[in-house]
Design a protein around this motif. Sequence first.
Motif, mmCIF file in Angstrom:
data_model
loop_
_atom_site.group_PDB
_atom_site.id
_atom_site.type_symbol
_atom_site.label_atom_id
_atom_site.label_comp_id
_atom_site.label_asym_id
_atom_site.label_seq_id
_atom_site.Cartn_x
_atom_site.Cartn_y
_atom_site.Cartn_z
ATOM 1 N N ILE A 1 9.305 -9.273 -5.127
ATOM 2 C CA ILE A 1 8.877 -7.870 -5.030
ATOM 3 C C ILE A 1 7.540 -7.794 -4.306
ATOM 4 N N LEU A 2 6.666 -8.727 -4.678
ATOM 5 C CA LEU A 2 5.334 -8.750 -4.076
ATOM 6 C C LEU A 2 5.431 -8.962 -2.568
ATOM 7 N N MET A 3 6.364 -9.810 -2.158
ATOM 8 C CA MET A 3 6.507 -10.073 -0.736
ATOM 9 C C MET A 3 6.893 -8.799 0.017
ATOM 10 N N TYR A 4 7.819 -8.032 -0.578
ATOM 11 C CA TYR A 4 8.225 -6.806 0.113
ATOM 12 C C TYR A 4 7.162 -5.716 -0.002
ATOM 13 N N MET A 5 6.308 -5.848 -1.004
ATOM 14 C CA MET A 5 5.219 -4.865 -1.129
ATOM 15 C C MET A 5 4.044 -5.204 -0.223
ATOM 16 N N THR A 6 4.096 -6.347 0.416
ATOM 17 C CA THR A 6 3.006 -6.745 1.294
ATOM 18 C C THR A 6 3.456 -6.591 2.742
ATOM 19 N N PRO A 7 2.692 -5.883 3.549
ATOM 20 C CA PRO A 7 3.118 -5.699 4.947
ATOM 21 C C PRO A 7 2.962 -6.992 5.747
ATOM 22 N N ALA B 1 2.016 -1.334 7.964
ATOM 23 C CA ALA B 1 1.695 -0.613 6.730
ATOM 24 C C ALA B 1 1.976 0.877 6.890
ATOM 25 N N SER B 2 1.956 1.355 8.120
ATOM 26 C CA SER B 2 2.093 2.803 8.336
ATOM 27 C C SER B 2 3.487 3.330 7.993
ATOM 28 N N ILE B 3 4.486 2.445 7.918
ATOM 29 C CA ILE B 3 5.823 2.983 7.621
ATOM 30 C C ILE B 3 6.026 3.287 6.143
ATOM 31 N N ILE B 4 5.048 2.918 5.305
ATOM 32 C CA ILE B 4 5.208 3.219 3.885
ATOM 33 C C ILE B 4 4.961 4.708 3.674
ATOM 34 N N ARG C 1 3.960 8.993 -0.494
ATOM 35 C CA ARG C 1 4.147 9.141 -1.938
ATOM 36 C C ARG C 1 4.268 7.784 -2.645
ATOM 37 N N TYR C 2 4.529 6.738 -1.879
ATOM 38 C CA TYR C 2 4.585 5.417 -2.510
ATOM 39 C C TYR C 2 3.297 4.621 -2.342
ATOM 40 N N HIS C 3 2.320 5.259 -1.750
ATOM 41 C CA HIS C 3 1.128 4.502 -1.412
ATOM 42 C C HIS C 3 0.420 3.927 -2.632
ATOM 43 N N LEU D 1 1.722 2.883 -5.228
ATOM 44 C CA LEU D 1 2.463 1.720 -5.690
ATOM 45 C C LEU D 1 2.029 0.473 -4.929
ATOM 46 N N ILE D 2 1.898 0.654 -3.622
ATOM 47 C CA ILE D 2 1.492 -0.466 -2.777
ATOM 48 C C ILE D 2 0.075 -0.914 -3.122
ATOM 49 N N GLU D 3 -0.756 0.048 -3.471
ATOM 50 C CA GLU D 3 -2.144 -0.307 -3.798
ATOM 51 C C GLU D 3 -2.234 -1.145 -5.071
ATOM 52 N N LEU D 4 -1.164 -1.135 -5.862
ATOM 53 C CA LEU D 4 -1.159 -1.982 -7.055
ATOM 54 C C LEU D 4 -1.104 -3.460 -6.686
ATOM 55 N N ASN D 5 -0.661 -3.711 -5.479
ATOM 56 C CA ASN D 5 -0.532 -5.080 -5.020
ATOM 57 C C ASN D 5 -1.890 -5.600 -4.546
ATOM 58 N N PRO D 6 -2.437 -6.588 -5.220
ATOM 59 C CA PRO D 6 -3.776 -7.053 -4.846
ATOM 60 C C PRO D 6 -3.826 -7.631 -3.427
ATOM 61 N N LEU D 7 -2.654 -8.061 -2.933
ATOM 62 C CA LEU D 7 -2.650 -8.641 -1.594
ATOM 63 C C LEU D 7 -2.827 -7.588 -0.506
ATOM 64 N N TYR D 8 -2.484 -6.351 -0.843
ATOM 65 C CA TYR D 8 -2.488 -5.303 0.182
ATOM 66 C C TYR D 8 -3.874 -5.064 0.787
ATOM 67 N N PRO D 9 -4.878 -4.730 -0.044
ATOM 68 C CA PRO D 9 -6.199 -4.510 0.557
ATOM 69 C C PRO D 9 -6.765 -5.779 1.218
ATOM 70 N N LEU D 10 -6.460 -6.925 0.618
ATOM 71 C CA LEU D 10 -6.992 -8.171 1.164
ATOM 72 C C LEU D 10 -6.428 -8.462 2.550
ATOM 73 N N LEU D 11 -5.126 -8.228 2.685
ATOM 74 C CA LEU D 11 -4.496 -8.498 3.977
ATOM 75 C C LEU D 11 -5.045 -7.553 5.038
ATOM 76 N N LYS D 12 -5.319 -6.315 4.606
ATOM 77 C CA LYS D 12 -5.861 -5.341 5.553
ATOM 78 C C LYS D 12 -7.233 -5.785 6.050
ATOM 79 N N ILE D 13 -8.065 -6.220 5.104
ATOM 80 C CA ILE D 13 -9.394 -6.700 5.488
ATOM 81 C C ILE D 13 -9.266 -7.923 6.398
#
Lengths: 245, 258
Positions: free
Chosen positions: B180-186, B191-194, B197-199, B201-213
């Motif tokens: 699940i985490l893999m699919y939640m990580t772009p 990332a723009s295709i998310i 309204r689900y944003h 949810l994605i922010e719950l994934n700790p990898l998301y902000p880190l990958l963006k940075i």
Amino acid sequence: MNVIEVNNVSMKYRLATEKVDSIKQYLIKKAKRELHYEDFYALNEISFSVAKGEVFGIIGLNGAGKSTLLKIISGILKPTTGSIKVSGKIAPLIELGAGFNGDLSGIENIYLNGLILGYSKKMIKSKIEEIVEFSELGKFIHTPIKNYSSGMKARLGFSIATIVQPEILIVDEVLSVGDIKFKEKSEKKILSMMEQGATILFVSHSLGQIEKLCERVVWLEGGRVRKIGHTKEIIEEYKKITLNN
Amino acid sequence: MKTHVYNFLKYKDLFLELIRKDINLKYKNSYLGVLWSLLNPLLMMIVLTIIFSEVFQNKIENFPVYVLTGRMLYSFFSESTNFAMNSIINNSQLIRKVYVPKYFFPLSRVCSSFITSLISLIPIILVMLLTGVHFSFYNFLIIIPLFLLLIIAMGAGMILSTIFVFFRDMGHLYSVILMILMYMTPIFYPASIIPDRYHWLIELNPLYPLLKIFRDVLMYGQMFEWSELLIAAAYAVIYFLVGIYVFYKKQDRFIFHI
């Protein structure tokens, strides 16, 4: 001065009547209130102390709590209640070669095992030749340890564990390491540690060995101290009672 | 606290040796050895690039680097937490026999994975060179997301290893969570295709902000957004503290279950 002080130590195990190790089972049992436990005291209110330089024996039948007591003293287990005070460095000869990794060579395992015993890397480096020599492994020291015989492993384990003069030595039936030749050598090593003033905790089923080495003995029975005192009296009584039953 | 620090210092050589042992064993008995840590991401990049640029025709600029960066963070996280989860059980022989600080096992596993993962920075830089990405001073800031990820993985590793001692089901459950985490990580989608309204949810994934940075500073050579850093840092603190708390509370009971 006492180097080991055991105060009212009890060790309680909660025995589940059934083994529950999956979340599903746990939740179902919990909901049905079917989780039953039984209390079991491996040790019950044990108190004694060992003075510096003393050779102290622990005797008792199987299941009396000897191993549990040693594990508590060496810090592997935490007692449920009571406290333990140990001053000085312990060399536990309980499980020789704990943490050996079969894929690593003898040399690499000396480092790993030595560090597990709490030595520093520098210390091991300076003693490595001595360890190899004492273990009599010779050219096999660079072979992966999975190809060793059990005697070779035990020899290596013993050599690592006894490389420093410890303040407290815990010996649990390991004098039977390897062949006769090595056995003699290891006994000699332990005796020399004794002479240099190490405090020794000694567990054995061989009453002869205990009588020969120990000054005082504690006799455990069913997790309790049955008697504690001078070796001679206690061994005599122990022999009388256990043999009569 | 003081005794903990003293204890750590006493055993610090062991900690380093455990890390070294993991790394040694990882490459032992393989002919290409460390090279695999370079080849693996490159091969994966080629496959994903063919699939997503040619077959699915996506519009991500410089897709190879995009995939490599995403893959690096995700595979570090999944590998290290998985190893850490099993570490207490794998060392049960040892834990039952001698006293060793038990947190060494999950933490050293995370650290060894971290070091081998850093090797995959080399193929990233190589591909960046080949695809003509401009290097800038911002690139050095990758230390920040990498460090935060290390802390998060340590926290998660401690939590997982504790749970795993008591419930072996966690192993199966965690493989689902990782997927699940893999699919939640772009990793291979923008990332723009998310949908908005689900944003959350994605922010719950700790990898998301880190990958963006991570991509901001390395791939795009620009400053990251401070809000992202704040979220990532908050995750790091929470995971780490919860990890320590859970592990510390339960570690004395491990021995009854391993």
